[in-house]
Design a protein around this motif. Structure first.
Motif, PDB file in Angstrom:
ATOM      1  N   CYS A 352       0.807  -1.221   0.000  1.00 42.58           N
ATOM      2  CA  CYS A 352       0.000   0.000   0.000  1.00 42.58           C
ATOM      3  C   CYS A 352       0.834   1.262   0.000  1.00 42.58           C
ATOM      4  O   CYS A 352       0.365   2.322  -0.416  1.00 42.58           O
ATOM      5  CB  CYS A 352      -0.923   0.025   1.219  1.00 42.58           C
ATOM      6  N   CYS A 353       2.073   1.137   0.503  1.00 42.31           N
ATOM      7  CA  CYS A 353       2.800   2.356   0.850  1.00 42.31           C
ATOM      8  C   CYS A 353       4.235   2.294   0.340  1.00 42.31           C
ATOM      9  O   CYS A 353       5.179   2.069   1.116  1.00 42.31           O
ATOM     10  CB  CYS A 353       2.791   2.564   2.360  1.00 42.31           C
ATOM     11  N   GLY A 354       4.388   2.472  -0.973  1.00 36.81           N
ATOM     12  CA  GLY A 354       5.703   2.375  -1.584  1.00 36.81           C
ATOM     13  C   GLY A 354       6.668   3.416  -1.065  1.00 36.81           C
ATOM     14  O   GLY A 354       6.288   4.564  -0.809  1.00 36.81           O
ATOM     15  N   GLY A 355       7.940   3.023  -0.940  1.00 33.14           N
ATOM     16  CA  GLY A 355       8.958   3.944  -0.451  1.00 33.14           C
ATOM     17  C   GLY A 355      10.162   4.054  -1.353  1.00 33.14           C
ATOM     18  O   GLY A 355      11.132   4.727  -1.011  1.00 33.14           O
ATOM     19  N   ASP A 356      10.120   3.397  -2.534  1.00 32.06           N
ATOM     20  CA  ASP A 356      11.230   3.455  -3.483  1.00 32.06           C
ATOM     21  C   ASP A 356      10.897   4.370  -4.659  1.00 32.06           C
ATOM     22  O   ASP A 356       9.773   4.343  -5.183  1.00 32.06           O
ATOM     23  CB  ASP A 356      11.551   2.062  -4.036  1.00 32.06           C
ATOM     24  N   GLU A 435      13.280  10.128   4.722  1.00 29.41           N
ATOM     25  CA  GLU A 435      13.585   9.354   3.523  1.00 29.41           C
ATOM     26  C   GLU A 435      12.815   8.038   3.543  1.00 29.41           C
ATOM     27  O   GLU A 435      12.741   7.354   4.560  1.00 29.41           O
ATOM     28  CB  GLU A 435      15.089   9.079   3.445  1.00 29.41           C
ATOM     29  N   GLY A 436      12.210   7.710   2.408  1.00 30.57           N
ATOM     30  CA  GLY A 436      11.459   6.471   2.301  1.00 30.57           C
ATOM     31  C   GLY A 436      10.038   6.564   2.808  1.00 30.57           C
ATOM     32  O   GLY A 436       9.296   5.577   2.768  1.00 30.57           O
ATOM     33  N   LYS A 437       9.630   7.739   3.281  1.00 34.92           N
ATOM     34  CA  LYS A 437       8.282   7.937   3.803  1.00 34.92           C
ATOM     35  C   LYS A 437       7.604   9.084   3.063  1.00 34.92           C
ATOM     36  O   LYS A 437       8.254  10.042   2.640  1.00 34.92           O
ATOM     37  CB  LYS A 437       8.312   8.257   5.303  1.00 34.92           C
ATOM     38  N   THR A 438       6.290   9.000   2.934  1.00 37.99           N
ATOM     39  CA  THR A 438       5.550  10.069   2.260  1.00 37.99           C
ATOM     40  C   THR A 438       4.863  11.005   3.248  1.00 37.99           C
ATOM     41  O   THR A 438       4.247  11.984   2.840  1.00 37.99           O
ATOM     42  CB  THR A 438       4.490   9.477   1.312  1.00 37.99           C
ATOM     43  N   GLU A 439       4.965  10.715   4.550  1.00 44.05           N
ATOM     44  CA  GLU A 439       4.372  11.603   5.546  1.00 44.05           C
ATOM     45  C   GLU A 439       5.228  12.863   5.678  1.00 44.05           C
ATOM     46  O   GLU A 439       6.462  12.796   5.697  1.00 44.05           O
ATOM     47  CB  GLU A 439       4.267  10.912   6.910  1.00 44.05           C
TER      48      GLU A 439
END
Length: 503
Positions: A352-356, A435-439
């Motif tokens: 659900c929560c891509g980080g790349d 980094e790696g997070k969209t929050e």
């Protein structure tokens, strides 16, 4: 003194248009439309009030309307006024369009042509046609007219239109506006529309086709191959194919949906030559929604197919799966590759929560699209992926998406801050992210304190800043930057588009 302007037509039928040069054709910076913005109703009229380009078009339209009206006999004026009221109603119906701004802009251009024709202001009875190369549009048509001693042009390309003003040129004739230009010299011309620079030659009759089979509207009606179980071709209708319709749970028919669907992703399309045939192809993204939780993104490549009568159709030559729950950041052609930049799930990420942040290079060979894995680039996402670009507000809250011109709300990411314009004032806010997070989390937003040019613009600024202050997450869809925020328990989004040219 009269200076004669040579219009871009054949040498045999050259038209010399007397032009009285004036110092400045521009409308004042704080241009307002011909109607009272305090009484504006509906999305389209508010959009016109908040945009300098559309306000200018409205002023020009109103001036032309009055010029033509005054030239008519009394017995014809009543019908002419009724016709104009009908056009206004049609213009205001652009709120139903997927691109409200472009629909409104096209409406002004087409009505201007109609009024110029009724007023006998057109230089020629028929358009001047040019065959073109260098972009997706195979031809353009131009009509020239003169009002209040000023030469103007109406440029038709694809399904869109531009109203252009004459400007000083060392040779030939040049017409421009904020987003397009047309320059002609003898039997050749250059047209700049969107990201295309077209090299054109004058032709004696209407070219066929005038609209490319790879025009966005045609692609959204195309047949897609290689998607879903069985790989049965799926014909899009206005950008969507679906099966297993689920009836609405309420009396609102909009609550219904397809359990399985294929959707054209936004208005995203990239053009260039990737098939080694010296012709332009189109690459698009589609999203396949299954009855489960998966949402699979596909890359499709199109070329033009012509039947025996010369009619063109978009032909899907190959389709490849990009991935599940992919967020497409960018799509462009870098011959011989199609480049797709996206956010995808990394090894440690939930689907659900891509980080790349992934850059893939696709190539057409052996009759299919194949990824060159040796060029694959993968890193953890950060806000740096939106740096170096100016993002323009497309969507406010839950309103329908509409193209907003350059003078409206903008956003940039630089030196750890969001900076930009509200349309009235400049603003800035520090942004916390990992980094790696969209929050993300924004600090208090600081602004300059200029007065807005209208109450409507001031209200828009307040709504924009209020929404921006609540943003807690970012993402992407079909090249658009999406900033998510909570509004009374409902998730809403500010959507932005960049006009930065592709590499």
């Amino acid at each position: 003194m009269l200076i004669y302007l040579v219009l871009g037509m054949s040498m045999k039928n050259l038209t010399y248009l007397p032009l009285i040069l004036v110092a400045n054709f521009a409308v004042a910076h704080d241009a307002k439309p011909s109607f009272e913005c305090a009484n504006a109703s509906g999305e389209v009229e508010h959009l016109i009030c908040n945009d300098q380009s559309l306000a200018k078009l409205d002023l020009q339209m109103n001036a032309l309307y009055k010029t033509v009206l005054s030239s008519l006999s009394i017995d014809k004026q009543a019908n002419f006024k009724a016709s104009q009221r009908g056009w206004i109603k049609g213009r205001n119906d652009c709120w139903k369009s997927a691109d409200v701004y472009q629909c409104t802009k096209n409406s002004y251009a087409l009505q201007t042509e109609t009024l110029a024709e009724k007023g006998g202001l057109l230089v020629n009875d028929t358009p001047t046609y040019y065959q073109c190369t260098g972009g997706v549009h195979p031809a353009v048509a131009v009509r020239f007219y003169q009002v209040d001693n000023q030469a103007k042009a109406i440029l038709h390309y694809g399904l869109d239109n531009e109203l252009l003003d004459v400007t000083v040129s060392a040779s030939g004739a040049k017409y421009i506006n904020d987003s397009a230009s047309f320059w002609s010299h003898k039997q050749e011309a250059t047209a700049k529309v969107g990201q295309d620079t077209l090299s054109c030659k004058l032709v004696n009759k209407k070219p066929s086709p005038m609209i490319s089979a790879l025009d966005l509207a045609n692609l959204q009606q195309a047949e897609i191959i290689g998607v879903g179980e069985g790989n049965e071709p799926k014909r899009l209708w206005r950008g969507i194919w679906g099966e297993d319709w689920q009836s609405p749970s309420s009396s609102n028919a909009d609550d219904g949906y397809y359990k399985v669907s294929l959707t054209f992703a936004g208005n995203l399309a990239a053009y260039g030559s990737v098939m080694n045939n010296q012709k332009v192809q189109a690459a698009v993204i589609t999203d396949f929604q299954t009855s489960g939780s998966g949402r699979f993104s596909y890359l499709s490549l199109f070329d033009e197919h012509f039947d025996a009568e010369g009619y063109g159709e978009a032909n899907n030559v190959a389709t490849a799966l990009i991935g599940d729950r992919v967020q497409v950041v960018d799509l462009y052609v870098e011959p011989p590759f199609i480049v797709v930049k996206s956010i995808q799930a990394g090894e440690q990420d939930p689907m659900c929560c891509g980080g790349d942040f992934v850059t893939q290079f696709w190539r057409y060979q052996n009759g299919k699209l194949e990824q060159d894995t040796s060029k694959l680039q993968r890193s953890r996402i950060s806000l740096d992926i939106i740096a170096g670009k100016t993002w323009h507000l497309m969507q406010k809250g839950s309103l329908p998406a509409s193209k907003t011109p350059l003078s409206a709300s903008t956003l940039k990411f630089e030196k750890g801050q969001f900076v930009g314009s509200t349309g009235c004032n400049n603003y800035s806010s520090k942004v916390q992210s990992s980094e790696g997070k969209t929050e993300i989390k924004l600090a208090t937003i600081g602004t300059t304190r200029k007065a807005c040019r209208s109450d409507a613009a001031q209200q828009q600024e307040k709504r924009f800043l209020k929404a921006l202050s609540k943003v807690d997450r970012y993402g992407f869809y079909a090249g658009q930057l999406q900033l998510f925020f909570d509004d009374a328990g409902s998730s809403k989004v500010l959507a932005f588009e960049t006009t930065k040219e592709k590499p």
